[in-house]
Design a protein around this motif. Structure first.
Motif, mmCIF file in Angstrom:
data_model
loop_
_atom_site.group_PDB
_atom_site.id
_atom_site.type_symbol
_atom_site.label_atom_id
_atom_site.label_comp_id
_atom_site.label_asym_id
_atom_site.label_seq_id
_atom_site.Cartn_x
_atom_site.Cartn_y
_atom_site.Cartn_z
ATOM 1 N N UNK A 12 0.775 -1.254 0.248
ATOM 2 C CA UNK A 12 0.062 0.095 -0.063
ATOM 3 C C UNK A 12 0.857 1.261 0.050
ATOM 4 N N UNK A 13 0.404 2.542 -0.377
ATOM 5 C CA UNK A 13 1.152 3.611 -0.319
ATOM 6 C C UNK A 13 1.467 3.986 1.044
ATOM 7 N N UNK A 14 2.697 4.425 1.037
ATOM 8 C CA UNK A 14 3.159 4.618 2.395
ATOM 9 C C UNK A 14 4.008 3.452 2.980
ATOM 10 N N UNK A 15 3.908 2.380 2.457
ATOM 11 C CA UNK A 15 4.523 1.185 2.922
ATOM 12 C C UNK A 15 6.060 1.212 2.333
ATOM 13 N N UNK A 16 6.851 0.104 3.030
ATOM 14 C CA UNK A 16 8.467 0.014 2.711
ATOM 15 C C UNK A 16 8.423 -1.420 2.015
ATOM 16 N N UNK A 17 9.416 -1.647 1.361
ATOM 17 C CA UNK A 17 9.971 -2.753 0.511
ATOM 18 C C UNK A 17 11.460 -2.506 0.203
ATOM 19 N N UNK A 18 11.760 -3.935 0.424
ATOM 20 C CA UNK A 18 13.345 -3.983 0.106
ATOM 21 C C UNK A 18 13.539 -4.919 -1.088
ATOM 22 N N UNK A 19 14.126 -4.772 -2.023
ATOM 23 C CA UNK A 19 14.492 -5.716 -3.328
ATOM 24 C C UNK A 19 15.991 -5.891 -2.948
ATOM 25 N N UNK A 20 16.102 -7.080 -3.436
ATOM 26 C CA UNK A 20 17.361 -8.017 -3.694
ATOM 27 C C UNK A 20 17.928 -7.960 -4.878
ATOM 28 N N UNK A 47 16.941 4.446 -11.708
ATOM 29 C CA UNK A 47 16.340 4.897 -10.318
ATOM 30 C C UNK A 47 17.496 5.131 -9.489
ATOM 31 N N UNK A 48 18.499 4.433 -9.452
ATOM 32 C CA UNK A 48 19.788 4.613 -8.573
ATOM 33 C C UNK A 48 20.971 3.777 -8.899
ATOM 34 N N UNK A 49 22.032 4.121 -8.503
ATOM 35 C CA UNK A 49 23.086 3.466 -8.743
ATOM 36 C C UNK A 49 24.193 3.409 -7.345
ATOM 37 N N UNK A 50 24.950 2.528 -7.487
ATOM 38 C CA UNK A 50 26.217 2.507 -6.325
ATOM 39 C C UNK A 50 27.426 2.264 -7.374
ATOM 40 N N UNK A 51 28.517 3.182 -6.767
ATOM 41 C CA UNK A 51 29.854 2.889 -7.465
ATOM 42 C C UNK A 51 30.535 1.895 -7.013
ATOM 43 N N UNK A 52 31.670 1.184 -8.005
ATOM 44 C CA UNK A 52 32.397 0.225 -7.422
ATOM 45 C C UNK A 52 33.215 0.589 -6.252
ATOM 46 N N UNK A 53 33.599 -0.255 -5.320
ATOM 47 C CA UNK A 53 34.535 -0.229 -4.234
ATOM 48 C C UNK A 53 34.232 0.821 -2.943
ATOM 49 N N UNK A 54 33.446 1.777 -3.637
ATOM 50 C CA UNK A 54 33.161 2.945 -2.671
ATOM 51 C C UNK A 54 31.473 2.969 -2.549
ATOM 52 N N UNK A 55 30.986 3.402 -1.422
ATOM 53 C CA UNK A 55 29.613 3.404 -1.386
ATOM 54 C C UNK A 55 28.887 4.937 -1.917
ATOM 55 N N UNK A 75 27.702 -11.267 0.930
ATOM 56 C CA UNK A 75 26.500 -12.063 0.283
ATOM 57 C C UNK A 75 26.578 -11.935 -1.281
ATOM 58 N N UNK A 76 27.433 -11.067 -1.645
ATOM 59 C CA UNK A 76 27.531 -10.585 -3.158
ATOM 60 C C UNK A 76 26.070 -10.118 -3.885
ATOM 61 N N UNK A 77 25.524 -9.315 -2.776
ATOM 62 C CA UNK A 77 24.231 -8.759 -2.964
ATOM 63 C C UNK A 77 23.900 -7.469 -3.013
ATOM 64 N N UNK A 78 23.184 -6.795 -3.761
ATOM 65 C CA UNK A 78 22.774 -5.523 -3.798
ATOM 66 C C UNK A 78 21.362 -5.015 -3.198
ATOM 67 N N UNK A 90 4.912 1.904 -8.956
ATOM 68 C CA UNK A 90 4.697 0.622 -9.533
ATOM 69 C C UNK A 90 5.172 0.460 -10.686
ATOM 70 N N UNK A 91 6.199 -0.487 -10.899
ATOM 71 C CA UNK A 91 6.924 -0.732 -12.071
ATOM 72 C C UNK A 91 7.465 -2.177 -11.786
ATOM 73 N N UNK A 92 8.055 -2.921 -12.971
ATOM 74 C CA UNK A 92 9.091 -4.029 -12.666
ATOM 75 C C UNK A 92 10.390 -3.197 -12.631
ATOM 76 N N UNK A 93 11.097 -3.792 -11.585
ATOM 77 C CA UNK A 93 12.453 -3.083 -11.145
ATOM 78 C C UNK A 93 13.548 -4.136 -11.548
ATOM 79 N N UNK A 94 14.535 -3.524 -12.371
ATOM 80 C CA UNK A 94 15.612 -4.659 -12.764
ATOM 81 C C UNK A 94 16.892 -3.897 -12.055
ATOM 82 N N UNK A 95 17.775 -4.946 -11.678
ATOM 83 C CA UNK A 95 19.325 -4.481 -11.377
ATOM 84 C C UNK A 95 19.962 -4.658 -12.740
#
Length: 120
Positions: A12-20, A47-55, A75-78, A90-95
């Protein structure tokens, strides 16, 4: 290289979700890692990105302050933590992943996508 995105769902609107995004064949700490999304009838957008080696992280203006990208080397996970979700999220999210020092608009490695639906 395999990227496995997961964690989507109906919230629902206002909720949180974590994608892996679990990676195989690359080490996420050594790559630029990003999240994109594609809403129904729209083009895929950054949507967003994180650089190599640094955060160092970068976000689209539409999600800045609400979404956070993090990385777990063990965990080799983002992750994409999404707070205060709105129906427009609302969308399909891709890494995606790319090597450092490669063109910023070329992401050769993609996950399969996970659907996030935000109801009002």
């Amino acid at each position: 290289v395999q990227l496995q995105a997961s964690g989507g769902g109906l919230v629902q609107a206002g909720d949180s979700l974590r994608l892996s995004c679990a990676a195989a064949g690359i080490t996420v700490s050594n790559y630029h890692m990003s999240w994109f999304r594609q809403a129904p009838g729209k083009e895929r957008e950054f949507v967003g990105a994180v650089r190599d080696r640094v955060d160092s992280t970068f976000y689209a203006s539409s999600v800045k302050g609400r979404f956070t990208i993090s990385r777990d080397g063990a965990k080799n996970t983002v992750y994409l933590q999404m707070n205060t979700l709105i129906p427009e999220d609302t969308a399909v999210y891709y890494c995606a992943a790319r090597r450092p020092f490669t063109p910023s608009d070329k992401w050769p490695y993609w996950g399969q996508g996970t659907l996030v639906t935000v109801s009002s």
